[in-house]
Enzyme design. Structure first.
Site, PDB file in Angstrom:
ATOM      1  N   MET A 138       0.835  -1.196   0.000  1.00  0.00           N
ATOM      2  CA  MET A 138       0.000   0.000   0.000  1.00  0.00           C
ATOM      3  C   MET A 138       0.874   1.251   0.000  1.00  0.00           C
ATOM      4  O   MET A 138       0.430   2.338   0.359  1.00  0.00           O
ATOM      5  CB  MET A 138      -0.950   0.019   1.190  1.00  0.00           C
ATOM      6  CG  MET A 138      -2.006  -1.071   1.134  1.00  0.00           C
ATOM      7  SD  MET A 138      -3.534  -0.651   2.026  1.00  0.00           S
ATOM      8  CE  MET A 138      -2.906  -0.355   3.674  1.00  0.00           C
TER       9      MET A 138
ATOM     10  N   GLY B  34      11.777  -2.714   5.067  1.00  0.00           N
ATOM     11  CA  GLY B  34      11.093  -3.995   5.150  1.00  0.00           C
ATOM     12  C   GLY B  34      10.473  -4.380   3.818  1.00  0.00           C
ATOM     13  O   GLY B  34      10.547  -5.540   3.384  1.00  0.00           O
ATOM     14  N   HIS B  35       9.859  -3.400   3.149  1.00  0.00           N
ATOM     15  CA  HIS B  35       9.313  -3.657   1.812  1.00  0.00           C
ATOM     16  C   HIS B  35      10.432  -3.994   0.820  1.00  0.00           C
ATOM     17  O   HIS B  35      10.277  -4.854  -0.048  1.00  0.00           O
ATOM     18  CB  HIS B  35       8.543  -2.438   1.300  1.00  0.00           C
ATOM     19  CG  HIS B  35       7.284  -2.149   2.050  1.00  0.00           C
ATOM     20  ND1 HIS B  35       7.171  -1.104   2.936  1.00  0.00           N
ATOM     21  CD2 HIS B  35       6.072  -2.772   2.054  1.00  0.00           C
ATOM     22  CE1 HIS B  35       5.947  -1.070   3.437  1.00  0.00           C
ATOM     23  NE2 HIS B  35       5.265  -2.082   2.925  1.00  0.00           N
TER      24      HIS B  35
ATOM     25  N   MET C 280       9.109  -3.418  11.642  1.00  0.00           N
ATOM     26  CA  MET C 280       8.932  -2.333  10.691  1.00  0.00           C
ATOM     27  C   MET C 280       7.493  -2.285  10.200  1.00  0.00           C
ATOM     28  O   MET C 280       6.897  -3.305   9.874  1.00  0.00           O
ATOM     29  CB  MET C 280       9.877  -2.499   9.504  1.00  0.00           C
ATOM     30  CG  MET C 280      11.318  -2.217   9.831  1.00  0.00           C
ATOM     31  SD  MET C 280      12.352  -2.220   8.357  1.00  0.00           S
ATOM     32  CE  MET C 280      13.934  -1.794   9.082  1.00  0.00           C
ATOM     33  N   SER C 281       6.943  -1.084  10.151  1.00  0.00           N
ATOM     34  CA  SER C 281       5.570  -0.878   9.698  1.00  0.00           C
ATOM     35  C   SER C 281       5.432   0.553   9.216  1.00  0.00           C
ATOM     36  O   SER C 281       6.047   1.469   9.785  1.00  0.00           O
ATOM     37  CB  SER C 281       4.577  -1.139  10.842  1.00  0.00           C
ATOM     38  OG  SER C 281       3.266  -0.723  10.490  1.00  0.00           O
ATOM     39  N   SER C 282       4.609   0.746   8.190  1.00  0.00           N
ATOM     40  CA  SER C 282       4.335   2.107   7.725  1.00  0.00           C
ATOM     41  C   SER C 282       3.680   2.931   8.826  1.00  0.00           C
ATOM     42  O   SER C 282       3.838   4.158   8.871  1.00  0.00           O
ATOM     43  CB  SER C 282       3.433   2.064   6.488  1.00  0.00           C
ATOM     44  OG  SER C 282       4.055   1.350   5.444  1.00  0.00           O
ATOM     45  N   ARG C 283       2.958   2.271   9.725  1.00  0.00           N
ATOM     46  CA  ARG C 283       2.286   2.980  10.802  1.00  0.00           C
ATOM     47  C   ARG C 283       3.261   3.502  11.859  1.00  0.00           C
ATOM     48  O   ARG C 283       2.887   4.336  12.683  1.00  0.00           O
ATOM     49  CB  ARG C 283       1.234   2.082  11.460  1.00  0.00           C
ATOM     50  CG  ARG C 283       0.090   1.711  10.527  1.00  0.00           C
ATOM     51  CD  ARG C 283      -0.923   0.820  11.212  1.00  0.00           C
ATOM     52  NE  ARG C 283      -1.926   0.346  10.275  1.00  0.00           N
ATOM     53  CZ  ARG C 283      -3.045   0.991   9.971  1.00  0.00           C
ATOM     54  NH1 ARG C 283      -3.295   2.144  10.551  1.00  0.00           N
ATOM     55  NH2 ARG C 283      -3.907   0.491   9.105  1.00  0.00           N
TER      56      ARG C 283
END
Length: 283
Positions: A26, A32-33, A180-183
């Site tokens: 998204m 991480g991506h 790791m997270s976009s949030r």
């Protein structure tokens, strides 16, 4: 690297003679991506990364319009990872009208994260099915941080007979241990310190179950609750110890691969994490 919507993707896909690996995202891409894209490069001759903020997986009180969309920065990440095609469709391309036919995530999608976010996994599986149909990949790479999502995509592939190899990449963590997270972008410095109780709690649970005995099931859960309770600014959402295959709670005599799941809210930001555990009878 090519970038485009549905028509450009279809034209590009027709020109491919080798295998294709898909990394659905998204956007708001981080290292991480990039790790997912690197893994996809190992699995396919070409790599497609999708960037699409899917409205169907957001609840009415969630952050669809506030979700970060740094598109130009995302393209730079894709370029650096050697992605061949970035599929970035407009909302009206993916959903010309409100969809009447969608994918149901069933019982597995109604527990834990699905109970906390009703309808979330129906939206996830609907868009994943569309991405599979549009990109026709030979393999797809998903991160195991969203472990319930991964397990549901595995069932989607099996139940709907998609001929796709599903690859799971272990949780990628920052140096401080936070998944790791976009949030994570939403976390203020003090919130991030509080959020570190999540990986510490999971580590405590894993240590409690390290002998692999059935007793470790209850011990792991108790360790997570205790570690999370040490932070008054961390609100525990759910805690679960489940069979990795069925997502049903592990019984005391459970044998096999389990998953210790946790969700928490820190500073208004919803975070999830998990750790795999292996249980066997003592001899």
């Amino acid at each position: 690297m090519e970038v485009g919507g549905i028509q450009a993707l279809r034209a590009w896909r027709k020109r491919q003679s080798g295998t294709v690996s898909l990394v659905p995202t998204m956007g708001a891409l981080h290292s991480g991506h990039q790790a997912l894209m690197d893994r996809a490069r190992e699995s396919g001759d070409s790599v497609v990364t999708s960037i699409f903020v899917n409205p169907l997986q957001f609840g009415t009180d969630e952050d669809f319009f506030q979700y970060p969309r740094p598109f130009e920065a995302d393209l730079e990440v894709c370029e650096a990872a050697g992605v061949d095609f970035v599929f970035a469709p407009a909302l009206g391309e993916m959903y010309p009208s409100a969809p009447e036919v969608t994918v149901s995530s069933g019982r597995m999608g109604a527990v834990y994260e699905g109970a906390a976010r009703p309808g979330h996994f129906d939206g996830v599986l609907t868009v994943v099915a569309k991405l599979f149909t549009l990109t026709a990949p030979d393999s797809a790479v998903f991160g195991l941080k969203d472990i319930q999502q991964f397990c549901l995509v595995k069932r989607l592939i099996s139940d709907l007979n998609f001929d796709i190899e599903l690859i799971g990449l272990p949780v990628v963590r920052d140096d401080d241990g936070l998944a790791m997270s976009s949030r994570n972008e939403y976390l203020a410095p003090a919130d991030r310190v509080a959020a570190l109780a999540i990986p510490r709690a999971l580590d405590a649970g894993a240590q409690a179950a390290s002998d692999g005995s059935p007793v470790g099931v209850e011990a792991a859960a108790e360790a997570v609750l205790q570690a999370a309770a040490e932070r008054g600014d961390l609100e525990l959402g759910y805690l679960g110890l489940v069979d990795a295959t069925t997502f049903r709670p592990c019984a005391q005599d459970f044998e096999g691969q389990g998953l210790l799941l946790v969700s928490a809210t820190v500073g208004g930001t919803h975070l999830i994490d998990n750790v795999p555990l292996e249980f066997h009878r003592s001899v």
